[in-house]
Structures are given as structure tokens and as C-alpha cells.
Design an enzyme around this catalytic site. Structure first.
Site, mmCIF file in Angstrom:
data_model
loop_
_atom_site.group_PDB
_atom_site.id
_atom_site.type_symbol
_atom_site.label_atom_id
_atom_site.label_comp_id
_atom_site.label_asym_id
_atom_site.label_seq_id
_atom_site.Cartn_x
_atom_site.Cartn_y
_atom_site.Cartn_z
ATOM 1 N N LYS A 200 0.881 -1.191 0.000
ATOM 2 C CA LYS A 200 0.000 0.000 0.000
ATOM 3 C C LYS A 200 0.911 1.231 0.000
ATOM 4 C CE LYS A 200 -3.905 -2.158 2.407
ATOM 5 N NZ LYS A 200 -4.612 -2.286 3.693
ATOM 6 N N GLY A 353 -1.845 -6.194 8.842
ATOM 7 C CA GLY A 353 -2.471 -7.499 8.670
ATOM 8 C C GLY A 353 -1.492 -8.501 8.089
ATOM 9 N N GLY A 377 -2.045 0.449 8.531
ATOM 10 C CA GLY A 377 -2.115 1.899 8.369
ATOM 11 C C GLY A 377 -2.520 2.569 9.675
HETATM 12 N N1 LIG Z 1 8.228 -5.810 -3.940
HETATM 13 C C1 LIG Z 1 6.914 -6.049 -3.816
HETATM 14 N N2 LIG Z 1 6.113 -5.999 -4.898
HETATM 15 C C2 LIG Z 1 4.784 -6.249 -4.784
HETATM 16 N N3 LIG Z 1 4.165 -6.562 -3.631
HETATM 17 C C3 LIG Z 1 4.930 -6.627 -2.536
HETATM 18 C C4 LIG Z 1 6.322 -6.362 -2.559
HETATM 19 N N4 LIG Z 1 6.794 -6.494 -1.319
HETATM 20 C C5 LIG Z 1 5.755 -6.828 -0.528
HETATM 21 N N5 LIG Z 1 4.633 -6.911 -1.244
HETATM 22 C C6 LIG Z 1 3.275 -7.309 -0.790
HETATM 23 O O1 LIG Z 1 2.814 -6.416 0.188
HETATM 24 C C7 LIG Z 1 1.664 -7.015 0.778
HETATM 25 C C8 LIG Z 1 1.398 -6.438 2.128
HETATM 26 O O2 LIG Z 1 1.361 -5.001 2.065
HETATM 27 P P1 LIG Z 1 0.483 -4.078 3.013
HETATM 28 O O3 LIG Z 1 0.918 -2.681 2.751
HETATM 29 O O4 LIG Z 1 -0.953 -4.415 2.815
HETATM 30 O O5 LIG Z 1 1.009 -4.492 4.461
HETATM 31 P P2 LIG Z 1 0.217 -4.872 5.782
HETATM 32 O O6 LIG Z 1 1.215 -5.341 6.765
HETATM 33 O O7 LIG Z 1 -0.871 -5.862 5.469
HETATM 34 O O8 LIG Z 1 -0.453 -3.541 6.268
HETATM 35 P P3 LIG Z 1 -2.045 -3.160 6.269
HETATM 36 O O9 LIG Z 1 -2.636 -3.875 7.453
HETATM 37 O O10 LIG Z 1 -2.053 -1.686 6.360
HETATM 38 O O11 LIG Z 1 -2.647 -3.667 4.991
HETATM 39 C C9 LIG Z 1 1.961 -8.495 0.793
HETATM 40 O O12 LIG Z 1 0.868 -9.184 0.256
HETATM 41 C C10 LIG Z 1 3.232 -8.641 -0.061
HETATM 42 O O13 LIG Z 1 3.161 -9.695 -0.990
HETATM 43 O O1 LIG Z 2 -5.930 -4.047 6.453
HETATM 44 C C1 LIG Z 2 -6.054 -2.948 7.017
HETATM 45 O O2 LIG Z 2 -5.051 -2.205 7.251
HETATM 46 C C2 LIG Z 2 -7.397 -2.526 7.523
HETATM 47 O O3 LIG Z 2 -8.319 -3.574 7.524
HETATM 48 C C3 LIG Z 2 -7.917 -1.356 6.717
HETATM 49 O O4 LIG Z 2 -8.131 -1.720 5.383
HETATM 50 P P1 LIG Z 2 -8.098 -0.600 4.225
HETATM 51 O O5 LIG Z 2 -6.663 -0.146 4.098
HETATM 52 O O6 LIG Z 2 -8.624 -1.280 2.994
HETATM 53 O O7 LIG Z 2 -8.994 0.535 4.681
#
Ligand SMILES: Nc1ncnc2c1ncn2[C@@H]1O[C@H](COP(=O)(O)OP(=O)(O)OP(=O)(O)O)[C@@H](O)[C@H]1O
Ligand SMILES: O=C(O)[C@H](O)COP(=O)(O)O
Length: 396
Positions: A200, A353, A377
Site C-alpha cells: 500500500k 495485517g 495503516g
Molecule cells: N516488492 C513487492 N512488490 C509487490 N508486492 C509486494 C512487494 N513487497 C511486498 N509486497 C506485498 O505487500 C503485501 C502487504 O502489504 P500491506 O501494505 O498491505 O502491508 P500490511 O502489513 O498488510 O499492512 P495493512 O494492514 O495496512 O494492509 C503483501 O501481500 C506482499 O506480498
Molecule cells: O488491512 C487494514 O489495514 C485494515 O483492515 C484497513 O483496510 P483498508 O486499508 O482497505 O482501509
């Protein structure tokens, strides 16, 4: 903020609970149920009091209309197992089925409404639209408990507006998260290191501006890397890139230098020609990513450098996997950071998550981390010192 206990006698009352059940799925299989488990203390406390519990939650980012791929059915099934109770899933969010499911609830029974983001009004930027939806949600209940910590940074109808319409309280998870996270906001012990990754990118780049005034070091991995490499003038092939953020990132790099904050970027990257579990992986220098390859993990030299920057830190916050850890070939960077944090003596917080899921699915012992936050986030924005709408609305 009021607690559940402050809501008074709840027997026979309909209590709407906002939970964060945004769990990782492989098809319809939940690959990590951490967020569901984290919701249990509040739900069990309400059920023990004889409340009629109605849960609202989202899954993924559907387009404001029902989409079977994002149904909460797997969550309802898993929640039923964990609570050892029948969890009825309403077929809609505020429609006829939701109304009839609520009407059928007896004291101490629980139901889940279908994905709240199946209604476009949930995430609308228009206050009146969100308000109209919140009116319909509020009509289903007598009180509201906000317990979806992972979503309290969203000004959305089921998080924010509904609290303005019902007697409300914060759930046990929200209190627990704030208690742990505030240790990193109130005089964090230094060095204070933040490790950022994930996909993200546009959401999370914004937090860097605030963190530059708080942290001593930022380690950048995951999909976040490539906008930084592009800002330094390097090619990134077909990697994840936020082109419109390149100038902003250039500004961060300059500001970090001026403030004496260390931004540590990977020096080697694991690349592959496509986003696939069995795509052939090779490691290249971070400033030499071939045009036809995409970066899917940080390389081994970077893993060692990151581990060293974590080892002597006293406060370490990690949000977002270092690579596509769901595929074995691209999980090493995430494992290395998890290992370094698990070995560190400092106060360690894992948020997000997927990051929390990675720690568990890669086999780490949760007890070796000081706090595993359910918020991604949300935890980052809390650590930035921002006012989170879903928290502010609960403060009377
Ligand atoms: N270089 C990359 N290219 C594409 N995707 C990636 C890369 N590195 C990590 N990811 C992906 O990022 C995803 C997780 O990102 P995310 O930002 O949703 O983190 P998070 O810990 O789940 O935080 P949130 O709870 O805010 O969603 C994973 O599914 C992973 O495969
Ligand atoms: O995965 C998260 O960080 C929360 O469930 C919020 O989801 P969102 O980024 O789609 O609002």
C-alpha cells in the site's frame, strides 16, 4: 473513551460491534486468523452479559457493490469455531436480511453482517451519503462498540458516523492497542528504528513525512523501495512504482539528510520476470534492475544490513513485508527482518495485517515480539501522532 462496562446493563440490548476482519485469504481459506482471534475478548464479554451481538466488518476493497469474492462467509465460519457458537451471516449489510437476522437474535447470540463495503456509501467522501448509511446501521442496534483497531484511521460510516448516532464505547482491542502503541509515541527509547514495506505504497509514503521528525532510522523494503530508487534516478523495471510520488520522495531524502535521519535503502534486490510463485528469481544490484524484471524481495546483502540496523535499536516498529513473502522464493527478506526483531533487545512492534500474518505463518513465536498490532495503516498513523477519526469520535 467509555469502556463496554460503562454502557451499563446490556442484557437483551442489540450491540453493533465494528471489528476488523480483513484477513488474508487464499481463495476461501483464511491463511491467518489473527485479527479474528484479537476480536474475541470484546465479543465474549458482550455475549457473557447477554447482549445480542451484531458485527459489522469489511474484507478487502470491493467496489461498493456485492462481490462474492469478498464475502465474509469464511470469517463467519471461523468466528463460529473460535467462539464455539453459531454465527449467522446476514446476506446483506442493512437490507431485509440484516433486519430479519437482527430481529431473530436471542440474548447472548451473535450475527455478522455481510461485507460493509458492499455498500458504496460506507466509504463515501460525502458526509450526507455516509450519514444516511450510518442511520440505517444505527437503526439495527441500541449501542455501538468500536473494536476494529485496524480501521480506526478510516472516516467511514461503520467506523465514524455510526458512533455519532448511538451510545458508544471502545472495545478491549482498541484499549489494548493504544496502551501498547503509546509506549512508542511517548518518549521512545533511542535509537528508534522504523522498518517500512508492503504494497500500500501511496498510503504509507505519507507517513514518512511525520516519521522524519520522530525516528532515527527508516529502513525501506517491500514495494516501497522502487519509488525511492526511482527518486535516486535508477531504473526499476516493472516493479511497483508510484510515479506521481517521485518528487515527494526526493523531498523526503533531502529532508532526512538535513535532519540527520538515516534512510536505509536495499543495495540488492531479488527480481523475477513476472509476479508468480515459480518465476525464476535472481539477485541484482539495486541500481541495476533490468527493464524486463520486477523487484519482489530485498537481497541477502540488504537483509544483513537491515538486521544490523535493527540489532542495536531500542525501539523498533515494523510495518509491511519486505517482499512477496507469500511465495517462498521471495520470503527471505521478510524472514530476516522478523528474525532480527525477534532477536532484538529493544521494544518491538509489528503492525499490519500481512506483516503480523507473515510473522505467524513463517513460524515465529509471537511472544518474542513486544506487541503485534492488528493495525497496519492505523498503527502507523497512531505512531505518527495523527488524530484517528475512529478514536476521536469515541472521545466524549
Ligand atoms: N516488492 C513487492 N512488490 C509487490 N508486492 C509486494 C512487494 N513487497 C511486498 N509486497 C506485498 O505487500 C503485501 C502487504 O502489504 P500491506 O501494505 O498491505 O502491508 P500490511 O502489513 O498488510 O499492512 P495493512 O494492514 O495496512 O494492509 C503483501 O501481500 C506482499 O506480498
Ligand atoms: O488491512 C487494514 O489495514 C485494515 O483492515 C484497513 O483496510 P483498508 O486499508 O482497505 O482501509
Amino acid at each position: 473513551m467509555k469502556t463496554i462496562e460503562d454502557l451499563g446493563e446490556l442484557r437483551g440490548k442489540r450491540v453493533l460491534v465494528r471489528s476488523d476482519f480483513n484477513v488474508p485469504l487464499d481463495g476461501t481459506t483464511i491463511t491467518d486468523d489473527g485479527r479474528i482471534r484479537a476480536a474475541l475478548p470484546t465479543l465474549q464479554a458482550l455475549l457473557a452479559q447477554g447482549a445480542r451481538v451484531l458485527i459489522t466488518a469489511h474484507l478487502g476493497r470491493p467496489k461498493g457493490t456485492p462481490d462474492a469474492k469478498y464475502s465474509l462467509a469464511p470469517v463467519a465460519a471461523r468466528l463460529g469455531e473460535l467462539l464455539d457458537a453459531k454465527v449467522t451471516l446476514a446476506k446483506d449489510t442493512v437490507g431485509e436480511d440484516a433486519k430479519s437476522v437482527v430481529a431473530g437474535l436471542a440474548d447472548g447470540e451473535v450475527a455478522l453482517l455481510e461485507n460493509v463495503r458492499f455498500d458504496a456509501r460506507e466509504t463515501s467522501k460525502d458526509d450526507a451519503e455516509r450519514g444516511a448509511f450510518a442511520d440505517e446501521l444505527a437503526a439495527l442496534a441500541d449501542a455501538f462498540v468500536s473494536d476494529g483497531f485496524g480501521v480506526v484511521h478510516r472516516k467511514q460510516a461503520s467506523v465514524y458516523d455510526v458512533a455519532q448516532r448511538l451510545p458508544h464505547a471502545a472495545g478491549k482491542l482498541v484499549f489494548k492497542e493504544i496502551e501498547s502503541l503509546s509506549r512508542a509515541t511517548e518518549n521512545p527509547e533511542r535509537p528508534y528504528v522504523v522498518v517500512l514495506g508492503g504494497s500500500k505504497v501511496s498510503d504509507k509514503l505519507g507517513v514518512i513525512a511525520n516519521l522524519l521528525g520522530k525516528a532515527d532510522r527508516l529502513l525501506i523494503g517491500g514495494g516501497m523501495v522502487f519509488t525511492f530508487l526511482a527518486a535516486k534516478g535508477h531504473g526499476v523495471g516493472s516493479s511497483l512504482l508510484e510515479e506521481d510520488q517521485i518528487d515527494t520522495v526526493k523531498g523526503y531524502l533531502a529532508e532526512a539528510e538535513q535532519k540527520g535521519v538515516e534512510i536505509v535503502l536495499p543495495t540488492d534486490i531479488v527480481v523475477a520476470p513476472e509476479f508468480k510463485a515459480d518465476a525464476p528469481a535472481t539477485t541484482v544490484a539495486a541500481d541495476a534492475i533490468p527493464a524486463d524484471q520486477m523487484g519482489l524481495d530485498i537481497g541477502s546483502e540488504s537483509q544483513q544490513a537491515f538486521a544490523a540496523k535493527i540489532a542495536d535499536a531500542k525501539t523498533i516498529v515494523w510495518n509491511g513485508p519486505m517482499g512477496v513473502f507469500e511465495f517462498d522464493a521471495f520470503a527471505a527478506g521478510t524472514k530476516a527482518v522478523a528474525q532480527a526483531m525477534s532477536d532484538a533487545d529493544g521494544f518491538t512492534i509489528v503492525g499490519g495485517g500481512d506483516s503480523a500474518a507473515a510473522v505467524r505463518t513463517l513460524g515465529f513465536d509471537e511472544a518474542t515480539f513486544s506487541h503485534i498490532s492488528t493495525g497496519g495503516g492505523a498503527s502507523l498513523e497512531y505512531l505518527e501522532g495523527k488524530t484517528l477519526p475512529g478514536i476521536a469520535v469515541l472521545e466524549d
